[in-house]
Design a protein around this motif. Structure first.
Motif, PDB file in Angstrom:
ATOM      1  N   THR A 272       0.818  -1.215   0.000  1.00  0.00           N
ATOM      2  CA  THR A 272       0.000   0.000   0.000  1.00  0.00           C
ATOM      3  C   THR A 272       0.853   1.266   0.000  1.00  0.00           C
ATOM      4  O   THR A 272       0.344   2.347   0.288  1.00  0.00           O
ATOM      5  CB  THR A 272      -0.919   0.016   1.236  1.00  0.00           C
ATOM      6  OG1 THR A 272      -0.108  -0.038   2.430  1.00  0.00           O
ATOM      7  CG2 THR A 272      -1.865  -1.174   1.217  1.00  0.00           C
ATOM      8  N   LEU A 273       2.128   1.127  -0.323  1.00  0.00           N
ATOM      9  CA  LEU A 273       3.045   2.262  -0.217  1.00  0.00           C
ATOM     10  C   LEU A 273       3.033   3.086  -1.504  1.00  0.00           C
ATOM     11  O   LEU A 273       3.316   2.562  -2.585  1.00  0.00           O
ATOM     12  CB  LEU A 273       4.460   1.760   0.055  1.00  0.00           C
ATOM     13  CG  LEU A 273       5.517   2.830   0.343  1.00  0.00           C
ATOM     14  CD1 LEU A 273       5.207   3.540   1.652  1.00  0.00           C
ATOM     15  CD2 LEU A 273       6.908   2.207   0.393  1.00  0.00           C
ATOM     16  N   PRO A 274       2.721   4.380  -1.425  1.00  0.00           N
ATOM     17  CA  PRO A 274       2.827   5.238  -2.612  1.00  0.00           C
ATOM     18  C   PRO A 274       4.296   5.536  -2.895  1.00  0.00           C
ATOM     19  O   PRO A 274       4.918   6.347  -2.216  1.00  0.00           O
ATOM     20  CB  PRO A 274       2.060   6.501  -2.202  1.00  0.00           C
ATOM     21  CG  PRO A 274       2.163   6.543  -0.706  1.00  0.00           C
ATOM     22  CD  PRO A 274       2.230   5.109  -0.244  1.00  0.00           C
ATOM     23  N   LEU A 275       4.855   4.873  -3.884  1.00  0.00           N
ATOM     24  CA  LEU A 275       6.294   4.958  -4.127  1.00  0.00           C
ATOM     25  C   LEU A 275       6.573   5.001  -5.623  1.00  0.00           C
ATOM     26  O   LEU A 275       6.055   4.183  -6.386  1.00  0.00           O
ATOM     27  CB  LEU A 275       7.003   3.752  -3.502  1.00  0.00           C
ATOM     28  CG  LEU A 275       8.517   3.633  -3.739  1.00  0.00           C
ATOM     29  CD1 LEU A 275       9.253   4.787  -3.075  1.00  0.00           C
ATOM     30  CD2 LEU A 275       9.035   2.294  -3.204  1.00  0.00           C
ATOM     31  N   LEU A 276       7.381   5.956  -6.025  1.00  0.00           N
ATOM     32  CA  LEU A 276       7.858   6.038  -7.404  1.00  0.00           C
ATOM     33  C   LEU A 276       9.309   5.577  -7.418  1.00  0.00           C
ATOM     34  O   LEU A 276      10.173   6.197  -6.801  1.00  0.00           O
ATOM     35  CB  LEU A 276       7.751   7.472  -7.931  1.00  0.00           C
ATOM     36  CG  LEU A 276       8.340   7.727  -9.326  1.00  0.00           C
ATOM     37  CD1 LEU A 276       7.613   6.897 -10.382  1.00  0.00           C
ATOM     38  CD2 LEU A 276       8.286   9.214  -9.672  1.00  0.00           C
ATOM     39  N   VAL A 277       9.572   4.483  -8.112  1.00  0.00           N
ATOM     40  CA  VAL A 277      10.925   3.940  -8.228  1.00  0.00           C
ATOM     41  C   VAL A 277      11.501   4.391  -9.565  1.00  0.00           C
ATOM     42  O   VAL A 277      10.962   4.059 -10.623  1.00  0.00           O
ATOM     43  CB  VAL A 277      10.924   2.400  -8.140  1.00  0.00           C
ATOM     44  CG1 VAL A 277      12.344   1.859  -8.306  1.00  0.00           C
ATOM     45  CG2 VAL A 277      10.330   1.948  -6.812  1.00  0.00           C
ATOM     46  N   VAL A 278      12.581   5.161  -9.514  1.00  0.00           N
ATOM     47  CA  VAL A 278      13.235   5.646 -10.728  1.00  0.00           C
ATOM     48  C   VAL A 278      14.521   4.848 -10.925  1.00  0.00           C
ATOM     49  O   VAL A 278      15.410   4.866 -10.071  1.00  0.00           O
ATOM     50  CB  VAL A 278      13.557   7.150 -10.642  1.00  0.00           C
ATOM     51  CG1 VAL A 278      14.166   7.632 -11.954  1.00  0.00           C
ATOM     52  CG2 VAL A 278      12.303   7.947 -10.314  1.00  0.00           C
ATOM     53  N   LEU A 279      14.605   4.152 -12.035  1.00  0.00           N
ATOM     54  CA  LEU A 279      15.776   3.343 -12.362  1.00  0.00           C
ATOM     55  C   LEU A 279      16.499   4.030 -13.515  1.00  0.00           C
ATOM     56  O   LEU A 279      16.123   3.888 -14.678  1.00  0.00           O
ATOM     57  CB  LEU A 279      15.355   1.920 -12.734  1.00  0.00           C
ATOM     58  CG  LEU A 279      14.530   1.175 -11.667  1.00  0.00           C
ATOM     59  CD1 LEU A 279      14.127  -0.203 -12.168  1.00  0.00           C
ATOM     60  CD2 LEU A 279      15.304   1.070 -10.356  1.00  0.00           C
TER      61      LEU A 279
END
Length: 389
Positions: A272-279
């Motif tokens: 449920t974590l609002p997370l943007l992962v930038v690779l």
């Protein structure tokens, strides 16, 4: 007092401003944190005092102000960012903080001396480096003062030592709108591609800071030496900071053994974590790193709130992101060169002193709006510009 360390009595207003403007954590809420009001609130200083120092910093070339639309304001506001000279001064200040000690006090705890730069790492739930230096008084940091400060709602953090320092960008309105549309869609992944130096990383960083998506941000720039262990350690550090510690607890004891269990623990921590992962620089990721991502992060499937912005010179191999898709569209955005108007603005910004616009237009056309080549043309002077035309 420990040898080679010195007691720090307090931090002045200009020092607080430098720390605040150089901290990705304080930039994460968006442009509002870089207005005069936002800087005053973050540094616990009066608005008039902050205004005075910002004017002085602008005269000295330490900060630069620009007009921008800030959420919650009907008219454009002036937002501030550090210049290269400002970043150099901020870096010097941060290095000194590694040898400065204050006494930390908190309710229910005995007073203890701590290195200033280490306090946010030891107490990430309570303070950032910007709030730390703003609260130091008479050589003490009283965490009890934090309880008296009004809560400002959810604060989203940007995590990742490789998060780039924001720079001015020119044009890219259409590309930023494309990122907006992706973020508003159900697509879990957007792949941002383009030539080296075309501005992929700059666009992504600028979009995150300006649009301030209501998500935490984890930024990882890959190198050939990036290992699954180092990647997972950094990601778990953010998850633990946000109160999600299942994966960190397991890996601290068992390492990368039981990859399937790690995948399930990540699913639990990130459900449920609002997370943007930038690779970023994904093309540099080693085969072992890509394989680990396919087995873990890329296999979490639907039902998760996190999104992935993958930045690469090339599209990933077919099947790499299949575990994330599962019936949902994987978006892609190919970054091209700047248009003529933006190219001319970049040339001027980078110091091109030519007087004939026709020459500038020929330069922009020759390099096809490539930002890095435009910068080289601007800095190389008439000889380089002549070669390009």
């Amino acid at each position: 007092m420990v040898r080679n360390y010195r007691r720090k009595r307090y931090y002045s207003t200009p020092q607080r401003i430098l720390v605040h403007l150089s901290s990705p954590e304080t930039l994460s809420p968006g442009l509002a944190s870089r207005t005069q009001e936002g800087i005053a609130e973050a540094t616990l200083c009066g608005r008039s005092t902050v205004t005075k120092w910002l004017i002085r910093f602008e005269r000295e070339g330490v900060v630069a102000g620009s007009r921008a639309r800030v959420p919650g304001h009907r008219v454009r506001k002036t937002v501030y960012g550090l210049t290269p000279a400002g970043w150099a001064r901020a870096d010097e200040l941060r290095k000194r903080m590694a040898s400065e000690v204050v006494e930390v006090r908190a309710p229910g705890l005995d007073p203890m001396p701590m290195v200033v730069s280490a306090i946010p790492k030891a107490l990430p739930t309570y303070v950032t480096l910007a709030s730390t230096v703003s609260l130091v008084s008479e050589g003490r940091l009283d965490l009890g003062r934090l309880a008296a400060r009004p809560a400002a709602g959810t604060t989203y953090v940007i995590c990742g030592e490789s998060f780039p320092r924001p720079e001015a960008i020119f044009g890219r309105e259409k590309e930023a709108s494309a990122l907006d549309r992706w973020f508003a869609s159900r697509s879990p992944v957007l792949v941002l591609t383009g030539l080296a130096g075309i501005g992929k990383t700059a666009l992504a960083a600028h979009w995150i800071l300006e649009r301030s998506p209501n998500m935490h941000v984890y930024w990882q720039a890959f190198q050939g030496s990036t290992t699954p262990a180092s990647f997972l350690k950094d990601l778990c550090s953010l998850l633990a900071r946000l109160g999600r510690r299942a994966t960190a607890s397991h890996t601290s004891e068992f390492g990368l053994h039981h990859v399937d269990l790690i995948r399930r623990l990540l699913a639990h921590d990130m459900k449920t974590l609002p997370l943007l992962v930038v690779l970023d620089a994904f093309e540099k990721a080693s085969p072992a790193m890509v394989r680990f991502l396919r087995q873990t992060l890329f296999s979490l499937g639907p039902g998760m709130r996190f999104r992935i912005l993958l930045i690469s010179r090339l599209l990933p191999r077919a099947g790499t992101l299949a575990g994330l898709a599962r019936g949902r569209r994987i978006e892609s955005l190919a970054l091209k060169g700047l248009d003529v108007k933006s190219s001319l603005a970049l040339l001027r910004h980078r110091g091109w002193r030519g007087t004939e616009e026709a020459v500038a237009r020929r330069i922009a056309a020759t390099v096809k709006g490539h930002p890095l080549l435009l910068q080289l043309a601007a800095q190389g002077g008439p000889s380089v510009s002549a070669d390009l035309t």
